[in-house]
Structures are given as C-alpha cells and as structure tokens.
Design a protein around this motif. Structure first.
Motif, PDB file in Angstrom:
ATOM      1  N   HIS A   1       1.315 -20.514  24.756  1.00  0.00           N
ATOM      2  CA  HIS A   1       1.028 -19.369  25.764  1.00  0.00           C
ATOM      3  C   HIS A   1      -0.480 -19.119  26.075  1.00  0.00           C
ATOM      4  CE1 HIS A   1       0.926 -16.959  22.264  1.00  0.00           C
ATOM      5  NE2 HIS A   1       0.343 -15.966  22.887  1.00  0.00           N
ATOM      6  N   GLU A   2      -0.529 -18.418  27.165  1.00  0.00           N
ATOM      7  CA  GLU A   2      -1.932 -17.774  27.353  1.00  0.00           C
ATOM      8  C   GLU A   2      -1.573 -16.301  28.320  1.00  0.00           C
ATOM      9  OE1 GLU A   2      -4.078 -20.348  29.665  1.00  0.00           O
ATOM     10  OE2 GLU A   2      -2.815 -20.414  31.315  1.00  0.00           O
ATOM     11  N   TRP A   3      -2.863 -15.644  28.189  1.00  0.00           N
ATOM     12  CA  TRP A   3      -2.810 -14.569  29.076  1.00  0.00           C
ATOM     13  C   TRP A   3      -3.516 -14.352  30.122  1.00  0.00           C
ATOM     14  CZ3 TRP A   3       1.114 -10.934  27.728  1.00  0.00           C
ATOM     15  CH2 TRP A   3       1.674 -11.390  26.337  1.00  0.00           C
ATOM     16  N   LEU A   4      -3.187 -14.030  31.418  1.00  0.00           N
ATOM     17  CA  LEU A   4      -3.738 -13.993  32.653  1.00  0.00           C
ATOM     18  C   LEU A   4      -3.893 -12.561  33.018  1.00  0.00           C
ATOM     19  CD1 LEU A   4      -1.784 -16.807  34.409  1.00  0.00           C
ATOM     20  CD2 LEU A   4      -4.113 -17.017  33.218  1.00  0.00           C
ATOM     21  N   CYS A   5      -4.681 -12.241  34.047  1.00  0.00           N
ATOM     22  CA  CYS A   5      -4.680 -10.893  34.669  1.00  0.00           C
ATOM     23  C   CYS A   5      -5.072  -9.816  33.412  1.00  0.00           C
ATOM     24  CB  CYS A   5      -3.436 -10.469  35.328  1.00  0.00           C
ATOM     25  SG  CYS A   5      -2.878 -11.372  36.782  1.00  0.00           S
ATOM     26  N   ASP A   6      -6.437 -10.060  32.679  1.00  0.00           N
ATOM     27  CA  ASP A   6      -6.748  -9.178  31.847  1.00  0.00           C
ATOM     28  C   ASP A   6      -5.516  -8.774  30.744  1.00  0.00           C
ATOM     29  OD1 ASP A   6      -9.101  -8.928  33.145  1.00  0.00           O
ATOM     30  OD2 ASP A   6      -8.295  -7.388  34.289  1.00  0.00           O
ATOM     31  N   GLY A   7      -5.076  -9.907  30.301  1.00  0.00           N
ATOM     32  CA  GLY A   7      -4.013  -9.603  29.162  1.00  0.00           C
ATOM     33  C   GLY A   7      -2.813  -9.188  29.633  1.00  0.00           C
TER      34      GLY A   7
ATOM     35  N   TYR B   1      -5.838   4.810  45.469  1.00  0.00           N
ATOM     36  CA  TYR B   1      -4.680   5.065  44.675  1.00  0.00           C
ATOM     37  C   TYR B   1      -4.753   4.415  43.151  1.00  0.00           C
ATOM     38  CZ  TYR B   1      -2.349   6.322  48.948  1.00  0.00           C
ATOM     39  OH  TYR B   1      -2.056   7.345  50.339  1.00  0.00           O
ATOM     40  N   GLY B   2      -5.637   3.521  42.948  1.00  0.00           N
ATOM     41  CA  GLY B   2      -5.717   2.877  41.663  1.00  0.00           C
ATOM     42  C   GLY B   2      -4.705   1.994  41.292  1.00  0.00           C
ATOM     43  N   VAL B   3      -3.938   1.467  42.565  1.00  0.00           N
ATOM     44  CA  VAL B   3      -2.897   0.542  42.025  1.00  0.00           C
ATOM     45  C   VAL B   3      -3.492  -0.846  42.304  1.00  0.00           C
ATOM     46  CG1 VAL B   3      -0.879  -0.399  43.232  1.00  0.00           C
ATOM     47  CG2 VAL B   3      -1.408   1.950  43.163  1.00  0.00           C
ATOM     48  N   GLU B   4      -3.376  -1.784  41.321  1.00  0.00           N
ATOM     49  CA  GLU B   4      -3.704  -2.886  41.235  1.00  0.00           C
ATOM     50  C   GLU B   4      -2.514  -4.051  40.887  1.00  0.00           C
ATOM     51  OE1 GLU B   4      -7.396  -5.603  39.369  1.00  0.00           O
ATOM     52  OE2 GLU B   4      -6.824  -3.932  38.321  1.00  0.00           O
ATOM     53  N   GLY B   5      -2.261  -4.976  41.484  1.00  0.00           N
ATOM     54  CA  GLY B   5      -1.092  -5.844  41.364  1.00  0.00           C
ATOM     55  C   GLY B   5      -1.588  -7.319  40.498  1.00  0.00           C
ATOM     56  N   TYR B   6      -0.694  -7.915  40.275  1.00  0.00           N
ATOM     57  CA  TYR B   6      -0.979  -9.176  39.595  1.00  0.00           C
ATOM     58  C   TYR B   6      -0.752 -10.176  40.711  1.00  0.00           C
ATOM     59  CZ  TYR B   6       1.375  -6.282  35.943  1.00  0.00           C
ATOM     60  OH  TYR B   6       1.582  -5.287  34.765  1.00  0.00           O
ATOM     61  N   PRO B   7      -1.957 -10.889  40.686  1.00  0.00           N
ATOM     62  CA  PRO B   7      -2.373 -12.036  41.499  1.00  0.00           C
ATOM     63  C   PRO B   7      -1.899 -13.275  40.730  1.00  0.00           C
ATOM     64  CG  PRO B   7      -4.427 -11.151  40.914  1.00  0.00           C
ATOM     65  CD  PRO B   7      -3.486 -10.338  40.410  1.00  0.00           C
ATOM     66  N   ILE B   8      -0.948 -14.130  41.470  1.00  0.00           N
ATOM     67  CA  ILE B   8      -0.166 -15.252  40.426  1.00  0.00           C
ATOM     68  C   ILE B   8      -0.423 -16.447  41.463  1.00  0.00           C
ATOM     69  CG2 ILE B   8       1.733 -16.063  39.210  1.00  0.00           C
ATOM     70  CD1 ILE B   8       2.513 -13.059  38.888  1.00  0.00           C
ATOM     71  N   VAL B   9      -0.823 -17.401  40.970  1.00  0.00           N
ATOM     72  CA  VAL B   9      -0.777 -18.772  41.855  1.00  0.00           C
ATOM     73  C   VAL B   9       0.348 -19.495  41.152  1.00  0.00           C
ATOM     74  CG1 VAL B   9      -2.031 -20.915  42.451  1.00  0.00           C
ATOM     75  CG2 VAL B   9      -3.184 -18.745  42.432  1.00  0.00           C
TER      76      VAL B   9
END
Length: 879
Positions: free
Chosen positions: A491-497, A775-783
């Motif tokens: 496995h690996e971690w994306l989006c800052d873990g 709002y400090g809202v950040e999503g998960y950008p996924i390709v």
C-alpha cells in the motif's frame, strides 16, 4: 455514424434535462420485470384484461365445481357494472366467511367487496372512470403490476396488493349477509408465531445474513448499536405524540413484496405511524410531529397548491360518503396509531441489544440508562473473553474471495500458530490477543473494546436531524505506522497520509488498513482490480456490438442538455472516433454521457455475463457483495423489497479540454459505493498530444499530490477520471458557500431545494480555493486509472471529471461504519421538494438497521448458550 449531417439533425431534439420522479408510491413492489408508469386509464384496461383472463382460466376448473360457478355467475349478474366479480377461489372463501359470520382479515381489495364497505383511496381511484374524475391526484400508487403475497393468492387480481386495507382491516358478515367493518388487528393478540419470527430473535430462526462470526457481530454492534438505540427511543416518542382519545393501536401486518411509505414525505414506514380508518391515508412519525408542532417548513409554497391536498401537502380524506367538494382534511385526533412490528418485539430487541453489548464488551455511547449496566459474574466475563480471543484467530484477514490458494494456505498456518500461542497463554495466565502487534498501549487489548480509547477527549458526536452523527477525526498515517498494523500488505498513502491506496486487491489482510480509515469517513482506493475482470467484456466495441441498435437518452455535458432516444451506436462509436460523434447546432462534437443505462435495477437481467464478471472481481467482497457479512443490507429478510444497490454504469467522453465542466456534478449518496474503472481510451483518429497535455494540466490544477502526479506520468498508466471527494462532516460548509455564490450572482434560494442534492454545481479550482480559504475545507483529489476502485463513504460530497473516455461501473453497499450518515440523509432527503429525484426513501435504512441488530444479537446469544452448554457438559463428564 457515417454522415455528420445526420448527427446534426438529431441534435435539434436536444432539450434541457429535467429531474423528474413519480408522484410517489404507497406500496413499492419487488418485481421481476419493470415497465414505464402507465396512466390510470391504461391501468384500468390492464386490470380488466387480467381479470378476464383469470376468469377464462378458472372456467376450465369450473367443470368440476358447477354449483360454485353457477352461484358466482348469479351474484355477478346481480352486482352493479362497476363491481368486479370474484373468481372461484375468492368466491369460495367469501362463502365460508359469510356462512360462519366470523371476523376475518380483508383478503380482497375494496373494489371487490360489497358497496356498503368504504373503499380505500387506492381502490376508489381504481374505479375512477379516468384521471380527471379522480380527486386523489396525489394518491401513492405504483402503476407497475405485480403480486408477491403468497402462492395461495396467485389467482387473485394482480392489483390486490395496492389496496390500503389488504390484510389490515377486519371484516364480518352479519346474519343478514351484510358486510361490516369489525375494527383492526391488535398487535399483541393477532400475530402468529410466524409473524414474530420476522421481528424477534429466537433460538430456531436462522439469521437472514450470511456467515457472521463473533467478531463481525461485535463490529456491527459497535457502529450500528447506538443508532438503533436512538431509533428505539424515537418509536417510543410516538406514543406520547398520539392524540386519538380511544387509545387504539392497530397492527398492519408486513406483506411480502411491499414497502409501505408515508403519503406526505415518501419515507419508508418502519413501525409506528398514523392511519386514516376511512381511506387508508398513512403518515410517518416525523410528518405527524411537524404537523402537531405547527412547523411551517412543511407547508406548500404559494402557487404550488395541488388538488386533493391541504396546505401541509397532506392528502384529503376520500371517504365514499363525501363528494369531492366536501372532502375534509385529516385531523390529528382522528388518525389511528398503527404499528408494523409484531407485538412487543421492538422493546424485546432493544433491551437485548444493551444486554448483549454489555456482555460482549462492546462500547456504548448512546447515553441511555441501559448502557450503564455492568456484568457482575466474573466467570461469565472470563468465558466471553476467551470466546473473543478464539474468534480473533479467524478475524485477522478479510477471507477475501479474491485471495489465492497460496495466501489462504499461509493464513491457515498463521491461525495454527496463534492457536498454539493462545493455548500456552491460557495455561500460564498470560493475556494474549492473537495477531496484535505488541506495544505497551495495545498489549492485551481487544480492538473492538478499545475502539474509542483514542477519542475519549474528543467530542466526535454531532447533533443531526435524526440523533447524533458520528464523526471520528480524520486519520493521517505514515507508511512506517501502517506497516506495523498490517505487515506485508502492499500500500501507499496519498493526500498527506489521509488517502489509503491498496495495490494488491487479493491480499487477505487488506481489511485491517481499510477499516482504520473507513471508520473515519475517509475514501479508499484499491488498484489492480482489472486483473480479476475480463476487460474484453467492458470494451466500447463490445457494447456497440451488443446494444448498438438500442435507443437511449444522452446528455451533453457542456450544457446539460438532453439528447433523447438516440441509438447507442452513435455514443459507443464516438468513444474511439471523434469524426463519428454527434454534432451540436454549431457543428462541434458534443461531450456526451450515457444517461441511466442500464435502467433501474435491471443490470443483472440485461448484462448477465458482465454482472457475473463484476461480482467475481469486486474488491473487499465482505463489504461490496450483496451477501457480504459487513454489507448490512444483506440482513434484510427476503420478504422485504430489497433496496436498489446497483450495479450502475457511468459511461462518458473525456472532458480534460474543458476543466470547468464536470462529467458528474457535486452530489452525495445515501449509501456507500465502490466505483471501478473498467475502460479508459483516447480517440484514435486525431492527434492525442493536446488531450494528454490537457490531462496533465487538469491533474495539476486539481490539487493532486506529487505521488499521484508522478504515477500519472508513467508510460503504462493512463489516467481516466479526476475525483474530488469531501468529508461528510463538511457538507454544510459546502452548502453555505454555494448558497452565498448563488446570492452573489443575483439568484434567489429555493426553500425546498439543496445546492448539493440538486447536482447543479461543479467546484472548479477557484471555488475549491475559496472553500479552503473561507471554510478550511479541503477534499481528496483522486486520479482514477484503469483498474482502480474508488470507495466513497455515504454522505461524502463528491464530483467527477472524466479526463479521457471512461467506462465505470459502481456497486452500492451499506457499511456499519457509516450507518449514522445513512440515517441522517434519509431525514435530509424527506425535506426536499416532492419532484426531486432524491426525495423518496429507497434505502429503508430503519429496516436494515433493525434486522442487522436482530441478526447480530441472535448469533451472539446462541454462541454464548452453546458454549455454556459445552462447558457444562465437560464438567459433568469430569464428575
């Protein structure tokens, strides 16, 4: 398509896409075949045809029953023209009831009974001469015909099941042969043992769900038990709301193949609700409470008044004795409190749940008094701890159906090793938990018992529309930490873990890491799923060959316009050839997606080979399969209408050249879902360099991290779609931003609509930047690339932009971790306008929760009783 001129001509049919839905259905049926809604006249003709054919088939058997047939014909001649005659079996049963003068449950629709009996609103509508003469314009009826009641009623009219009083109202003939209403069934006296087995755990009835061991049951109770406790308390509240002075509680028996829904908000009626004894109108607890408290948000807006409704959108009473202009509103004191669950089964299960969770050391955060009880028997506590540890021997892996024989054999050797260690620990008094990585913090701890230990100082419960919603804080991990939790899992971690990407879908230990992030409401991606699929079945050319001549609607993603009734060949050929694409009025190729195909829940029927291929290759099968033991929708008994959980296909052209245009706009789903990319392609008749360059720009503009961008530049990787998934906890903040933008643009906000549910927005880079800044809202950008499966939690807002031409297939499921979000969204959807596509409750989450809890309590109680019997037998053998 060979001639562009023809394509241009077809576009003249394009029109704005409109969200539409049925008026609603009082009873939805589980049918083997689906048809488009018919008009009332068509239903009337269809019913007459069915009855005539039924009479024709019965006449063959009537040669052996001449007397009964003659009597039936004489009675039919005496009946008015608008009364439907009975067939032989119905007539025989009616004669028996008439002769005995005993009370019986109504086994026929109202329109087949004597005219002295009040018709329910469906039967009254059934006999209307046309849609214009019926004042019940909002009556909830499903015009698809079907009947799944029992084998003994197959000879009845197929429309019997729509009657509101079918198997509900009690009738009786008097000495003069006149039929009268004799009240309604008592929920504590009328139910039989068979009725109780549907609702109440017992020692004989097998659980509905598939294989569920001790750890699976404890895990489900951990995440779904508190929501059931709230549901139980809400049902008890209905007794306080009731205003009818006679205090009558009627019992409405659950009928196979039907789903009772509220006439006001289209939410599934779970147990307590209110019914009009004259017309059968039914209303749920929430709508009754809104009306009692005088809430104005349930009123119809000015200009939307609908015929046959009052200002609260409640249907007017359709008593036969009243003329249309004299119909009255339903008043709260006149409505009769009705329950669906047999007897006291709900209270029995509620008490059993808290007892089982206490015995089996499952944390409870519902806050009720029953959750405070303790177990004083130390021997019983020790016995249960031993059973928990033994069950963990078989719970270290997901037992994936995709696991190879070699990995299954490795797991068996590991279980044998743990069994020896556990036996040694018992003899020497060592507290040993199989499979755990030992640290000072985790030594001797059960992962379920200690599930919330790390969150004791965090308020992870937030008040929602329906009880408390559980929002565990997001989990960010490093590779060093996760490798200790699940050694050997690639496995690996994306989006800052925060985004887990599993790279071996067949690894049996995937569930260990999956559950760590899934319970926190974070999406998961599993790659290389395509290795388990036959990709030739999912190629555009295969679909064009099999279904090219079938017509279907298309949507132009550039403007949202509908291109209706096009042969699908025009769509599939454009996948690989730009020159074969349909052209708009300006002569430019349209950016199309295939709308709602295959339609409804017909995937397995229309695409049986592809359906079987998908079921064999689904990752995390314990969650995603219909029979998965962690897909709690599998706990719903077969007599209930199953929710439509897919599969569904999403087929669309790539739009990387239009970064502000989404293939699927921002929305959220009431259930969890897994979306698998089965095909990615680029047209071969044009230079692909501009498309590839635009794809890389879109990925960079989408906020993807370095690891994702590096993967997408590999020569053997072709990016398919760009996802943005936002946490469910931030949905209200996103709504607030979109409402503000709407007002800034000079538009007004519609009270019965929602900026996320309406699916009118795609958050481009500017809106996403503003969302993060304000709002400090950040999503998960996924390709998502070929073979990638993206898991989307229930309630998580998400949007998709196809970078290249894509074919995706999705399967919905109901996981215990996100059950509070499903429950909340059911109440959120009921507040939408009645024309909204998401308004109707199709998941029936209350029934799913109830039967999941029932199955888990049954399994754990039986396991404990069997173990106690075994230990007692050992003691007696030693004596």
């Amino acid at each position: 398509m060979s001639q562009p001129a023809t394509a241009t001509a077809n576009v003249n049919l394009a029109m704005p896409a409109i969200n539409s839905s049925d008026n609603g259905r009082k009873r939805s049926l589980s049918l083997t075949s689906r048809s488009e809604p018919k008009s009332i006249i068509e239903i009337h003709i269809s019913n007459e045809t069915t009855l005539n054919s039924s009479s024709s088939s019965n006449s063959k058997r009537a040669n052996l029953e001449t007397e009964s047939q003659t009597e039936m014909e004489q009675q039919q001649q005496q009946q008015p023209d608008n009364v439907i005659g009975l067939n032989v079996e119905e007539q025989q049963r009616d004669n028996d009831n008439r002769a005995s003068c005993s009370i019986f449950l109504q086994h026929l629709p109202c329109f087949k009974l004597q005219q002295s009996i009040t018709n329910c609103r469906e039967c009254r509508r059934r006999h209307a001469t046309g849609s214009s003469s019926s004042n019940d314009s909002g009556s909830n009826i499903n015009s698809s015909i079907g009947n799944n009641i029992s084998s003994s009623s197959n000879s009845s009219s197929n429309n019997d099941i729509y009657c509101r009083f079918y198997e509900f109202r009690r009738l009786q003939y008097n000495a003069a042969g006149e039929l009268r209403v004799a009240g309604f069934p008592n929920p504590y006296k009328e139910p039989t043992s068979i009725d109780y087995t549907i609702w109440q755990p017992d020692e004989k009835t097998a659980p509905t769900a598939g294989f569920m061991d001790i750890q699976v049951c404890r895990y489900i109770l951990l995440h779904a038990g508190d929501q059931f406790c709230y549901l139980w308390r809400q049902e008890a509240e209905a007794l306080k709301l009731h205003q009818n002075p006679d205090g009558t509680i009627a019992w409405k028996k659950a009928v196979q193949g039907t789903r009772e829904i509220c006439d006001v908000c289209d939410t599934t009626l779970f147990n307590y609700h209110w019914t009009c004894r004259k017309c059968g109108f039914g209303v749920c607890i929430d709508c009754f409470k809104d009306r009692k408290e005088g809430l104005q948000n349930n009123r119809r807006r000015v200009g939307e008044a609908q015929r046959g409704h009052d200002e609260y959108h409640w249907l007017l009473c359709t008593d036969d004795k009243q003329k249309e202009e004299q119909q009255q509103q339903h008043t709260l004191p006149e409505l009769m409190l009705t329950q669906i669950i047999a007897g006291d089964a709900l209270n029995v299960l509620g008490r059993l749940l808290h007892e089982v969770r206490t015995l089996w050391q499952v944390p409870q955060v519902c806050g009720c008094l029953l959750s405070k009880q303790q177990v004083s028997d130390e021997q019983l506590t020790q016995l249960i701890q031993d059973m928990i540890k033994e069950s963990q021997l078989k719970q270290q892996t997901s037992a994936s159906s995709l696991a190879t024989a070699q990995k299954v054999q490795q797991q068996q050797r590991l279980e044998q090793l743990h069994a020896k260690k556990l036996e040694f620990a018992r003899k020497n008094g060592i507290d040993y938990v199989p499979g755990r990585v030992w640290t000072k913090e985790t030594l001797g701890k059960d992962p379920i018992t200690s599930a919330f230990d790390n969150f004791k100082h965090i308020n992870f419960l937030r008040k929602g529309l329906a009880g408390l919603r559980r929002f565990l804080p997001p989990r960010a991990m490093t590779l060093a930490h996760s490798t200790q939790l699940a050694p050997g899992v690639p496995h690996e971690w994306l989006c800052d873990g925060k985004l887990l990407r599993l790279t071996d879908p067949m690894h049996p230990d995937n569930r260990v890491l999956y559950q760590e992030v899934w319970k926190c409401g974070q999406p998961v991606m599993i790659s290389e799923v395509a290795r388990s699929l036959n990709l030739d079945l999912w190629h555009p050319q295969a679909f064009c060959s099999d279904f090219g001549d079938k017509p279907n609607d298309l949507i132009n993603c550039l403007n949202g316009n509908l291109v209706p009734n096009q042969p699908m060949r025009h769509f599939w050929e454009g996948f690989q050839c730009m020159h074969k694409r349909l052209l708009d009025v300006n002569g430019k190729p349209m950016l199309l997606k295939l709308k709602d195909w295959p339609p409804g829940d017909d995937f397995a029927e229309i695409l049986p080979t592809r359906f079987a291929d998908l079921m064999r290759g689904l990752p995390m099968p314990e969650y995603t399969l219909r029979t998965g033991n962690l897909n709690i929708a599998s706990c719903l008994p077969k007599m209930f209408v199953p929710p439509d959980l897919g599969p569904k296909m999403y087929n669309a052209y790539g739009s990387a050249l239009h970064p502000d245009k989404g293939t699927t706009n921002l929305h959220l789903d009431i259930s969890d879902a897994v979306n698998i990319m089965v095909y990615v392609g680029i047209p071969t008749d044009e230079d692909s360099k501009p498309q590839l360059a635009a794809t890389q720009r879109a990925i960079a503009l989408g906020g993807c991290d370095y690891i994702t961008r590096a993967r997408c530049q590999l020569p053997d990787v072709l990016p398919g779609a760009l996802w943005h998934i936002f946490p469910a906890r931030d949905a209200d903040k996103i709504r607030d931003l979109l409402n503000r933008v709407t007002l800034e643009k000079g538009f007004r906000l519609e009270p019965d609509h929602d900026p996320i549910h309406d699916q009118n927005w795609y958050l481009d880079d500017k809106l996403r930047a503003r969302l993060f800044k304000e709002y400090g809202v950040e999503g998960y950008p996924i390709v998502q690339c070929l073979g990638d499966a993206v898991f989307i939690p229930a309630g998580a807002p998400h949007q998709v932009q196809n970078l290249h031409n894509c074919i995706k297939v999705a399967e919905d499921f109901v996981s215990p971790e996100n059950i509070t979000h499903c429950y909340h969204l059911t109440h959120e959807f009921r507040r939408l306008s009645h024309s909204h596509t998401n308004h109707e409750d199709k998941l029936q989450i209350k029934n799913i929760i109830y039967h999941a809890i029932k199955d888990c309590c049954t399994i754990l109680t039986r396991a404990l009783n069997e173990r106690i019997d075994l230990e007692m037998a050992k003691i007696q053998a030693e004596l």
